[in-house]
Every structure is written in C-alpha cells, then in structure tokens.
Design an enzyme around this catalytic site. Structure first.
Site, PDB file in Angstrom:
ATOM      1  N   LYS A  81     -10.245   0.441  -2.700  1.00  0.00           N
ATOM      2  CA  LYS A  81     -10.171   0.208  -1.257  1.00  0.00           C
ATOM      3  C   LYS A  81     -10.494   1.486  -0.493  1.00  0.00           C
ATOM      4  O   LYS A  81      -9.619   2.314  -0.260  1.00  0.00           O
ATOM      5  CB  LYS A  81      -8.787  -0.306  -0.863  1.00  0.00           C
ATOM      6  CG  LYS A  81      -8.642  -0.579   0.647  1.00  0.00           C
ATOM      7  CD  LYS A  81      -7.257  -1.102   0.990  1.00  0.00           C
ATOM      8  CE  LYS A  81      -7.045  -1.190   2.497  1.00  0.00           C
ATOM      9  NZ  LYS A  81      -5.704  -1.696   2.862  1.00  0.00           N
TER      10      LYS A  81
ATOM     11  N   LYS B 131      -6.789   3.382  -3.452  1.00  0.00           N
ATOM     12  CA  LYS B 131      -7.193   3.395  -2.045  1.00  0.00           C
ATOM     13  C   LYS B 131      -7.379   4.842  -1.626  1.00  0.00           C
ATOM     14  O   LYS B 131      -6.571   5.698  -1.974  1.00  0.00           O
ATOM     15  CB  LYS B 131      -6.112   2.706  -1.207  1.00  0.00           C
ATOM     16  CG  LYS B 131      -6.347   2.706   0.304  1.00  0.00           C
ATOM     17  CD  LYS B 131      -5.225   1.936   0.994  1.00  0.00           C
ATOM     18  CE  LYS B 131      -5.290   2.068   2.514  1.00  0.00           C
ATOM     19  NZ  LYS B 131      -4.190   1.334   3.182  1.00  0.00           N
TER      20      LYS B 131
ATOM     21  N   ASP C 205       0.861  -1.185   0.000  1.00  0.00           N
ATOM     22  CA  ASP C 205       0.000   0.000   0.000  1.00  0.00           C
ATOM     23  C   ASP C 205       0.901   1.240   0.000  1.00  0.00           C
ATOM     24  O   ASP C 205       1.475   1.599   1.029  1.00  0.00           O
ATOM     25  CB  ASP C 205      -0.920  -0.002   1.219  1.00  0.00           C
ATOM     26  CG  ASP C 205      -2.029  -1.053   1.126  1.00  0.00           C
ATOM     27  OD1 ASP C 205      -1.819  -2.080   0.452  1.00  0.00           O
ATOM     28  OD2 ASP C 205      -3.095  -0.846   1.738  1.00  0.00           O
TER      29      ASP C 205
END
Length: 253
Positions: free
Chosen positions: A194, A162, A100
């Site tokens: 996400k 995300k 991430d």
C-alpha cells in the site's frame, strides 16, 4: 495511453483505493461524507481509512462490500505495545476490517527484533481483520533500513506493507514502493503493498500499480493485495474513468 485503456485502469484503481480522512479536525459529518463518496459512479472503493473513534459509525453507514480500515499507534509509531493492543482490540470490536499499524520505525535499525515482535503481537489480536504495517519509509532515510523494516514486518506476519502515514515530509515515492515490492516478491508475493501519501493524479496512482505488475506479476495487484492510500486522487480517477475534463483543466483521456 488510449482512452479506453486509461478509463479501464482508472476504474481498477478506484477499486483499489483506501479513501482516507485522517485530518486532525475530522468529524462524524466528515466521515459520513467520506462514506457517501466511497460509493462512486465507477464502483465502490476498496476501503475507507479513518480514525478509530469513527469505526463503529462508519461500519453502520457503509455497505459490507467496502472495508473499514483504521489506524493504531498513529502517527508517531511508539513502542507502547500495550496501548496499541488496546486500540487494536477496540477497533476490531467496533467492526474494523483492516488495522493500519505504525511500527516503531525509530527502532528498525537498532532493534529490528522489537519491530518483528510488535507486529506479531498486534497481528495475534486482529481477529478477522487484516494487518497493514506502516513503515514510515520517509523517516528511515536509506535503503538498508527500509529493507530491514520490510523483513521485520513480514517475519511478524503482516498482511500488507504500507509506505507512510501521510503525516511526514516524504511519503510514498516510487523508489520506496519498489523496495517494498521487491521484498514482497522475495518473500513469495503473498503480502500486500500500500503506497500512501502524496498520490494526487491518475498518473501517480497508475505508476504504482504498473510497478507492482512489473515486480510481482500482472496478477499480483488485486484489491486484496494492492491498495493506494489517498484522499485527493478520487476526483481525477473518476474524470479519467468517465473521459471528462480533469481537475486543474487537464484533458480527459
């Protein structure tokens, strides 16, 4: 929502959860507890998301069916690509399944090409690991900037968009998630999404999955393409899945 439907959706949401501990004081014991929680009575979560220094430990502790996600360039999203590459290579070597990456969000408006190149460079060193790009939508402030960040990340080869680190004042919101999903749909609907940060109830989580179904299609939000980043929502999802009393005294479905 009928009880059976809610229970089924709660179980589906658990299977799409990145159970997270990115607390500053997180310890190996905390990660061990997170690994235990990840194997729930309603089935395993999709992944745990933890600091890089715990990746090797977590990979040993978890069954292979639960992914290990970690963060790089976190949480400030700086522009030091070499330092981020070093973090990424170490995390992959330690067994991370997902990276991430906080993009250099403060450069999105002035130099989106830098963000695209940053994502492309990190993606090239992820090996087998999927790359989730954290756009920090709460710091981009307007719709044009959020959409520009989406374009840059997708062009750079991101596997997921995300919303947030969970470390700023405004994290995931339905409005920001809608923008990400709309740009994903325009790009062909293969990139994952996400929402992360501030997701605390079954209703919060289910709202995001319904948004994904509406914008990208009912078959879009599989665990491979839709995740929820949260630490506190699991207890509520488990209660709804089991039909028992929910935290805070809410009635079970």
């Amino acid at each position: 929502m009928a009880g059976g439907t809610a229970a089924r959706r709660a179980k589906a949401l658990i299977a799409r959860l990145d159970l997270t501990n990115l607390a500053e004081d997180c310890s190996e014991a905390d990660v061990a507890a997170l690994c235990d929680r990840a194997e729930t009575p309603a089935g395993p979560v999709a992944a745990i998301c933890i600091w890089p220094e715990f990746v090797a430990f977590a990979r040993r502790e978890l069954s292979a069916r639960i992914k290990v996600a970690t963060v790089v360039n976190f949480p400030m999203g700086g522009a030091d690509v070499d330092a981020t590459l070093a973090e990424t290579r170490q995390a992959v070597a330690d067994g991370a399944d997902e990276i991430d990456l906080v993009v250099a969000y403060d450069r999105v408006e002035s130099d989106p090409g830098f963000v695209e190149a940053q994502v492309r460079t990190i993606k090239a060193h992820c090996g087998h690991a999927k790359l989730k790009t954290i756009l920090e939508t709460g710091r981009l402030f307007d719709e044009a900037a959020i959409r520009t960040a989406c374009h840059a990340a997708i062009a750079g080869g991101a596997d997921f968009l995300k919303t947030s680190t969970g470390k700023v004042e405004v994290n995931a919101t339905p409005a920001s998630a809608r923008m990400l999903l709309e740009e994903i749909a325009k790009a062909g609907g293969t990139v994952g999404c996400k929402p992360a940060g501030g997701i605390r109830t079954f209703e919060d989580a289910d709202g995001y999955m319904r948004l994904a179904e509406t914008i990208c299609g009912s078959d879009y939000p599989s665990p491979d393409r839709f995740r929820l980043g949260a630490s506190g929502v699991l207890a509520d999802l488990l209660a709804v899945a089991a039909g028992t009393e929910r935290p805070g005294g809410k009635a079970g479905y």
